[in-house]
Design an enzyme around this catalytic site. Structure first.
Site, PDB file in Angstrom:
ATOM      1  N   GLU A   1       0.810  -1.221   0.000  1.00  0.00           N
ATOM      2  CA  GLU A   1       0.000   0.000   0.000  1.00  0.00           C
ATOM      3  C   GLU A   1       0.843   1.270   0.000  1.00  0.00           C
ATOM      4  O   GLU A   1       0.496   2.262  -0.664  1.00  0.00           O
ATOM      5  CB  GLU A   1      -0.947   0.011   1.203  1.00  0.00           C
TER       6      GLU A   1
ATOM      7  N   PHE B   1      -6.053  -0.838   5.745  1.00  0.00           N
ATOM      8  CA  PHE B   1      -4.745  -0.817   5.099  1.00  0.00           C
ATOM      9  C   PHE B   1      -4.444   0.528   4.436  1.00  0.00           C
ATOM     10  O   PHE B   1      -3.363   1.078   4.600  1.00  0.00           O
ATOM     11  CB  PHE B   1      -4.656  -1.936   4.069  1.00  0.00           C
TER      12      PHE B   1
ATOM     13  N   HIS C   1     -14.620  -1.554   2.926  1.00  0.00           N
ATOM     14  CA  HIS C   1     -14.642  -2.460   4.084  1.00  0.00           C
ATOM     15  C   HIS C   1     -14.343  -1.724   5.386  1.00  0.00           C
ATOM     16  O   HIS C   1     -13.591  -2.183   6.237  1.00  0.00           O
ATOM     17  CB  HIS C   1     -13.655  -3.604   3.897  1.00  0.00           C
TER      18      HIS C   1
ATOM     19  N   ASP D   1     -14.643 -10.816   9.356  1.00  0.00           N
ATOM     20  CA  ASP D   1     -13.192 -10.589   9.254  1.00  0.00           C
ATOM     21  C   ASP D   1     -12.579 -10.207  10.592  1.00  0.00           C
ATOM     22  O   ASP D   1     -11.371 -10.324  10.785  1.00  0.00           O
ATOM     23  CB  ASP D   1     -12.889  -9.506   8.217  1.00  0.00           C
TER      24      ASP D   1
END
Length: 308
Positions: A55, A80, A106, A114
């Site tokens: 990233e 992230f 998300h 998750d």
């Protein structure tokens, strides 16, 4: 009521905008299927770059592209792209005020199974602190698509927050998105509910429950956290005298904090913040988690009843 995940809106909007703006490019970090940028890749493979699970490197590449006149969208899960990537966004995009758009999917506890490691409830707080960063959290498909085009037209960095799960479409087809302008979805006189993102439809349902108890709630959708619509919030708070903020995010540093900053300075008002109260999430279905942390319509209703 039709439901669509705002991450789906993100992916489809990229394709539409890609046809209109040839300088638009999309970068992803090995999550094109989940973030829905894979739809753009199929249509415009020469303008999609998969940077792998890197990233920070992706952000540096996007910064370089922006200096060459491109409009890069960088994409990953909020945990992230905002969390792991904060330093690079701050120094490589924010500091030089480059025209990079950040598509964070998300976000929040509705990532569900998750679990806590992937449920980013801190990203709005992080992005708010970056000078010159615009922060947008769309409530539904219609708003998300229009917010995307507004982000393209806006010169400078923009953080767009999208959810994993499907959410009801609450806006009409003739809805017009205005950057930095809140939307009064329901007028009321007894309490102001200020919400953002996926919490907005839950608040509308909670407002119906409050009406059954003869409590008139005004519901405001604040889709732009920064810059925030001070005028709309202040006018409503002055009318009702009580404010409740609701967000799928930590109560520290997010929408609630932004509203408290505003009211404490310009109109001291009794206020309650609803969100994640200095805790991590956990694994479970999105609905179960909303219920546990009292961020579903019933929990919001109960909290407001207790507050007022």
């Amino acid at each position: 009521m039709k439901k669509i995940a705002t991450r789906e809106s993100y992916g489809k909007s990229l394709v539409e905008l890609g046809g209109k703006y040839k300088e638009l490019v999309v970068l992803d970090s090995d999550l094109a299927c989940a973030t829905k940028t894979g739809i753009f890749k199929e249509q415009y493979p020469e303008r999609h770059i998969d940077c792998g699970i890197a990233e920070c490197n992706m952000t540096g590449i996007a910064a370089g592209l922006a200096t060459c006149g491109k409009i890069p969208f960088i994409s990953s899960f909020a945990m992230f792209v905002a969390g792991r990537n904060f330093e690079q966004i701050r120094n490589s995009i924010g500091y030089p005020h480059l025209n990079v758009k950040i598509g964070a999917t998300h976000a929040g506890i509705t990532v569900g199974e998750d679990g806590a490691t992937h449920q980013c409830n801190e990203d709005i707080a992080l992005m708010r602190t970056i000078p010159g960063m615009t922060v947008i959290v769309p409530a539904d498909d219609i708003e998300a698509r229009q917010a995307m085009e507004a982000a393209v037209h806006h010169k400078g960095p923009v953080y767009l927050r999208f959810g994993r799960g499907e959410v009801p479409i609450i806006n009409q087809p003739d809805y017009k998105f205005q950057l930095g302008k809140g939307v009064i979805l329901k007028k009321g006189t007894d309490v102001t509910i200020v919400a953002t993102g996926g919490s907005v439809p839950e608040c509308l349902e909670a407002a119906k429950k409050l009406e059954s108890q003869n409590i008139s709630a005004e519901v405001i959708n604040i889709h732009t956290i920064k810059p925030i619509d001070e005028e709309t919030i202040l006018r409503s708070a002055e009318k009702t005298g009580k404010v409740v903020t609701v967000e799928e995010h930590s109560t520290i540093g997010g929408l609630g904090s932004a509203v408290c900053d505003l009211l404490s300075e310009k109109l001291p008002t009794k206020i309650k913040k609803l969100g994640m109260n200095d805790v991590y999430g956990e694994s479970g279905s999105a609905r179960e988690l909303l219920q546990k942390y009292k961020l579903d319509d019933e929990g919001i209703y109960a909290s407001i009843m207790e507050f007022i």
